[in-house]
Structure formats: C-alpha cells, structure tokens
Design an enzyme around this catalytic site. Structure first.
Site, mmCIF file in Angstrom:
data_model
loop_
_atom_site.group_PDB
_atom_site.id
_atom_site.type_symbol
_atom_site.label_atom_id
_atom_site.label_comp_id
_atom_site.label_asym_id
_atom_site.label_seq_id
_atom_site.Cartn_x
_atom_site.Cartn_y
_atom_site.Cartn_z
ATOM 1 N N CYS A 115 0.795 -1.364 -0.072
ATOM 2 C CA CYS A 115 -0.053 0.130 -0.104
ATOM 3 C C CYS A 115 0.903 1.264 0.120
ATOM 4 C CB CYS A 115 -1.052 -0.080 1.267
ATOM 5 S SG CYS A 115 -2.066 -1.462 1.334
ATOM 6 N N ALA A 116 1.550 1.351 -1.112
ATOM 7 C CA ALA A 116 2.949 2.238 -1.031
ATOM 8 C C ALA A 116 2.570 3.580 -1.292
ATOM 9 C CB ALA A 116 3.731 1.817 -2.175
ATOM 10 N N ALA A 117 1.639 4.070 -1.891
ATOM 11 C CA ALA A 117 1.599 5.410 -2.258
ATOM 12 C C ALA A 117 1.333 6.450 -0.840
ATOM 13 C CB ALA A 117 0.193 5.844 -3.078
ATOM 14 N N PRO A 118 1.780 7.537 -0.885
ATOM 15 C CA PRO A 118 2.398 8.340 -2.023
ATOM 16 C C PRO A 118 3.989 7.893 -2.130
ATOM 17 C CG PRO A 118 2.528 9.777 -0.023
ATOM 18 C CD PRO A 118 1.674 8.485 0.288
ATOM 19 N N GLY A 119 4.654 6.857 -1.320
ATOM 20 C CA GLY A 119 5.852 6.516 -1.706
ATOM 21 C C GLY A 119 6.898 6.877 -0.532
ATOM 22 N N GLY A 120 6.671 7.534 0.459
ATOM 23 C CA GLY A 120 7.550 7.938 1.630
ATOM 24 C C GLY A 120 8.446 6.887 2.229
ATOM 25 N N LYS A 121 7.529 5.618 2.344
ATOM 26 C CA LYS A 121 8.261 4.614 3.030
ATOM 27 C C LYS A 121 9.093 3.753 2.028
ATOM 28 C CE LYS A 121 4.866 3.983 6.941
ATOM 29 N NZ LYS A 121 3.916 5.255 6.172
ATOM 30 N N ASP A 175 -0.206 -0.296 -5.519
ATOM 31 C CA ASP A 175 -1.182 0.680 -5.134
ATOM 32 C C ASP A 175 -2.366 0.487 -5.999
ATOM 33 O OD1 ASP A 175 -1.573 3.229 -2.870
ATOM 34 O OD2 ASP A 175 -2.769 3.592 -4.463
ATOM 35 N N CYS A 177 -1.107 4.424 10.861
ATOM 36 C CA CYS A 177 -1.137 5.711 11.327
ATOM 37 C C CYS A 177 -2.183 6.052 12.162
ATOM 38 C CB CYS A 177 -0.837 6.899 10.373
ATOM 39 S SG CYS A 177 -1.968 6.859 9.189
#
Length: 424
Positions: free
Chosen positions: A255-261, A279, A376
């Site tokens: 569940c990658a977006a927006p890509g911070g991790k 995503d 979060c």
C-alpha cells in the site's frame, strides 16, 4: 476584503461541504489565491478545525435558536471570527470583528448584522460562559473538540491517566520533520546547509536520519530539488528502520502511495536490490515514481494492484513485505484535524479491509522473511487486535518487535509490528 481571511473562509467552507482533507484543500486555495500571509491562513484554517466543537459550544450559548439552525456559510464565518477573538492575541478585536463582517457582506449578504451581533455578544458575555463541569468526559469533549466515541475508546484502551494528555497532544501542531537521504548527504552536513540557509533544526528523538526544521519554503530549496531530503514524520521513518531491509533484498510495499516509506527503504538499501511498490490508484503510483526520480533511486518499480486481491506471482518471493494499511488516521489528527469528526462506523469497514490486505500480503513472504504491518492510528482494534487475529490463523509467523508511538511522544501516532515467517 482581506485576502488571507477570505482564503481561510473558502478552505473551511470546502472542507465542511466536501469532507476533504485539510492539507490538500489548504494548499489548493493558497496556490489559487496567493495570499500575502500564508502562515496566517494556515493558522486560521487549522485553528478552527482543531477547535470546531468548542467554538460551536460558545456559539450555541450566544445564539438563542442554536448553532445547528445557522446556514453553513454563516456558521463557518462565525467560527472564523470567534477563533480570532478567543485564541489569536496578535489580532486586535476590532480587526477580527470588522474583517469578518466585511467578508459577510460579500458571502452572506443581509446576514452581516447577525454575525456582527453574535461576535460582539461573545465579547460581552465570554466571562459568563463556562464548560460543563458535571460530566468530565463531556468537558474533555468540548474543551479539546473530540467526539465522545474517541474519548471513550481511548480511555478504555489507554486508561484515564493518559487520556487528557493524548487529547491535548493530538491538538498540537506538528513540527515539520524531514528524512535525510543518507545516500547523498550526512545528517551533519544537512544540518550545516540548513543553518546556512537560515533554518532552525533539531535532531529526532528516535531516528538518526531525521531533522525537525523551522523556517519557510523549505521544499522550494535546491536541497529538496536535488533529493537530499524528503518530508516524513519520524514515527513513519521508524517503521522502515524496524523493518531493517538490507541491500540486495527483494521488498514489496503493498500500500505504497505516496511513496514515503518506499523511498526510505530504498535509501536504507543503498539503492541496491528490488522494491515493488503497489497501489490501487495509477495516479498515486506516478507520485512514487516522481519521488524516486528526485531522490536518485532506480530500484523501485510500481505495480497497479488491489491489495485485497493481490498478485499470486509474488507468492513467497519477498525478503520483506510492508503493509502500511489504510486506517482511521487517528494518529495524525495534529496534521489533519478534520479526521476526528468522522463517524466511528467508518472504522468497521476499514478493519475488514486491513485484515484482507494483511492476509493476502503475508503470502508474499519467503520462509525466514519479514512481514511488517503498520498504521497511522492509535486504535487497538486496528492494531494489536488485528495482529492477534492474524496470528491465530497464521501460526507460521511470530512477532519480532511491536511498538505503538503516541502523539505524546511528539511524533505521529503510529503502530508498527514486525513479524518473521518461520515456516509451517
């Protein structure tokens, strides 16, 4: 008409009508209107959102027929004016009153007298209005503008001793936190550069790759454009650090977006190995690719995949799988205060989605590999109990590390659980 106050009014009206995320709407109207004082706009917008229930409580005491019968435009404008009178000592009373009435003349024609009367009524009667004293939880609900369902849940899950501190911390403004791209620059050198540019910095409490920064227009700097840092909360960075990916690993971010991790993991891998970032929305995958390019990362590929349905070609291929699941967001209220006004019913569907994504993603992990689940939020039904449910039917997994960060730690509320697949 004061453009900064007009912009704040437009922001609050849009959020109220469309249930939009505050950060997106604030940026949208600031970019469209280009007000002189963007800090003032943000203070007004976030301040009203953080204190909406408290403002409405006072307005209810001042309006004989009650705040609920007031039309939406008038209601938003009254909150805007009252917030300035109650909380912004730097704004003279006459300015708060006159400018609010001036806006009313344009957006609520014929009702400016009513709005003026209510706000002047507050100045006359404010010492006579008090918060409820016979019910402590109702008092907390109004003082901190939190619905009772969140207060009851947090009291049951974390105890009454920490409850008020948790509410207070969730209403505090988050400092800007950045993750240093250690493949390009050291923490010390980044501190020095920012100091030279006039920014004030302090180091993180948990991670040695983050800085908290004070100053304006940080992302307009050459350092940002050159990919030397990214904006990311410290607790979110800690999810990647607890995952501990290694160079040459094969990592799937489901569940990658927006890509911070994704980008933080790539930096930790020294841009060596493979990361597949997935995503369900193609336009969000574009954001991941853009971030990777800015940071000088080329080990990331993106895939349009529904996390619930998954991709069977990934089965037992990954050294590390990250499931940063969609959640209620109760840990990031200090950044998106409108979240706390959502219904408790929304969470039930989310819990089901989280469970399905976690179950499917667990199939991608090699024996001896790592599965990390994060959210979060600070709701144990989405966190600890979700993991307990998962482990009951996936006995091949064992917990390696589990942490719950709270806003009282001066970071986002964030849950992290790292599990290892030990085999059947």
């Amino acid at each position: 008409m004061d453009l900064s106050r007009k912009t704040a009014f437009q922001i609050l009206l849009e959020i109220e009508k469309e249930n939009s995320f505050s950060n997106l709407i604030i940026n949208k109207f600031i970019n469209e209107n280009n007000p002189d004082d963007t800090s003032f706009v943000r203070e007004l917008a976030y301040g009203v959102l953080e204190n909406k229930m408290l403002l409405d409580y006072y307005l209810n005491c001042l309006i004989p027929s009650g705040i609920e019968r007031v039309k939406i435009r008038e209601k938003v404008l009254l909150r805007l004016g009252l917030y300035q009178l109650m909380f912004m000592n730097s704004v003279p009373e006459y300015a708060a009153l006159n400018e609010t009435v001036n806006i009313a003349k344009k957006v609520c024609k014929g009702r400016e007298g009513f709005i003026n009367g209510v706000l002047r009524g507050y100045l006359k009667k404010k010492k006579q209005i008090s918060l409820p004293s016979d019910d402590y939880k109702e008092y907390l609900s109004i003082k901190y503008s939190f619905p009772l369902w969140i207060i009851n849940m947090w009291e049951a899950q974390y105890g009454s001793d920490i409850l008020e501190s948790l509410l207070k911390a969730s209403n505090m403004r988050a400092e800007l936190c950045i993750r240093i791209n250690l493949t390009k620059i050291s923490l010390e050198e980044m501190e020095s550069r920012l100091d030279t540019l006039g920014f004030k910095t302090r180091r993180g409490k948990f991670s040695n790759r983050v800085l908290y920064v004070r100053g304006k227009s940080l992302i307009d700097t050459k350092e940002y454009n050159d990919g030397l840092f990214s904006v990311q909360d410290e607790a979110s960075v800690m999810a990647c650090e607890i995952l501990k990916p290694k160079p040459q690993d094969m990592v799937i971010d489901t569940c990658a977006a927006p890509g911070g991790k994704t980008s933080a993991i790539a930096e930790m891998m020294n841009n060596q190995g493979t990361i597949i970032s997935c995503d369900v929305y193609d336009h969000k995958l574009k954001l991941i690719r853009e971030q990777a390019k800015r940071l000088g990362i080329d080990i990331v590929s993106t895939r349009l995949i529904d996390g619930i349905k998954g991709d069977d070609s990934f089965k037992e291929k990954a050294d590390c799988v990250l499931v940063d699941a969609p959640c209620s967001g109760l840990g990031v209220i200090r950044k998106k205060p409108e979240i706390k006004y959502k219904s408790s019913e929304d969470i039930k569907e989310l819990i089901c989605i989280q469970r399905q994504i976690l179950f499917k993603s667990s199939e991608y992990v090699k024996i001896g590999g790592t599965l990390l689940y994060s959210t979060c939020t600070i709701n144990k039904n989405e966190n600890d109990r979700q993991i307990e449910n998962f482990l009951e039917s996936h006995r091949e997994y064992e917990i390696i590390e589990k942490r719950q960060f709270l806003p009282t730690d001066d970071v986002d509320g964030f849950f992290i659980c790292k599990m290892m697949k030990k085999g059947n």
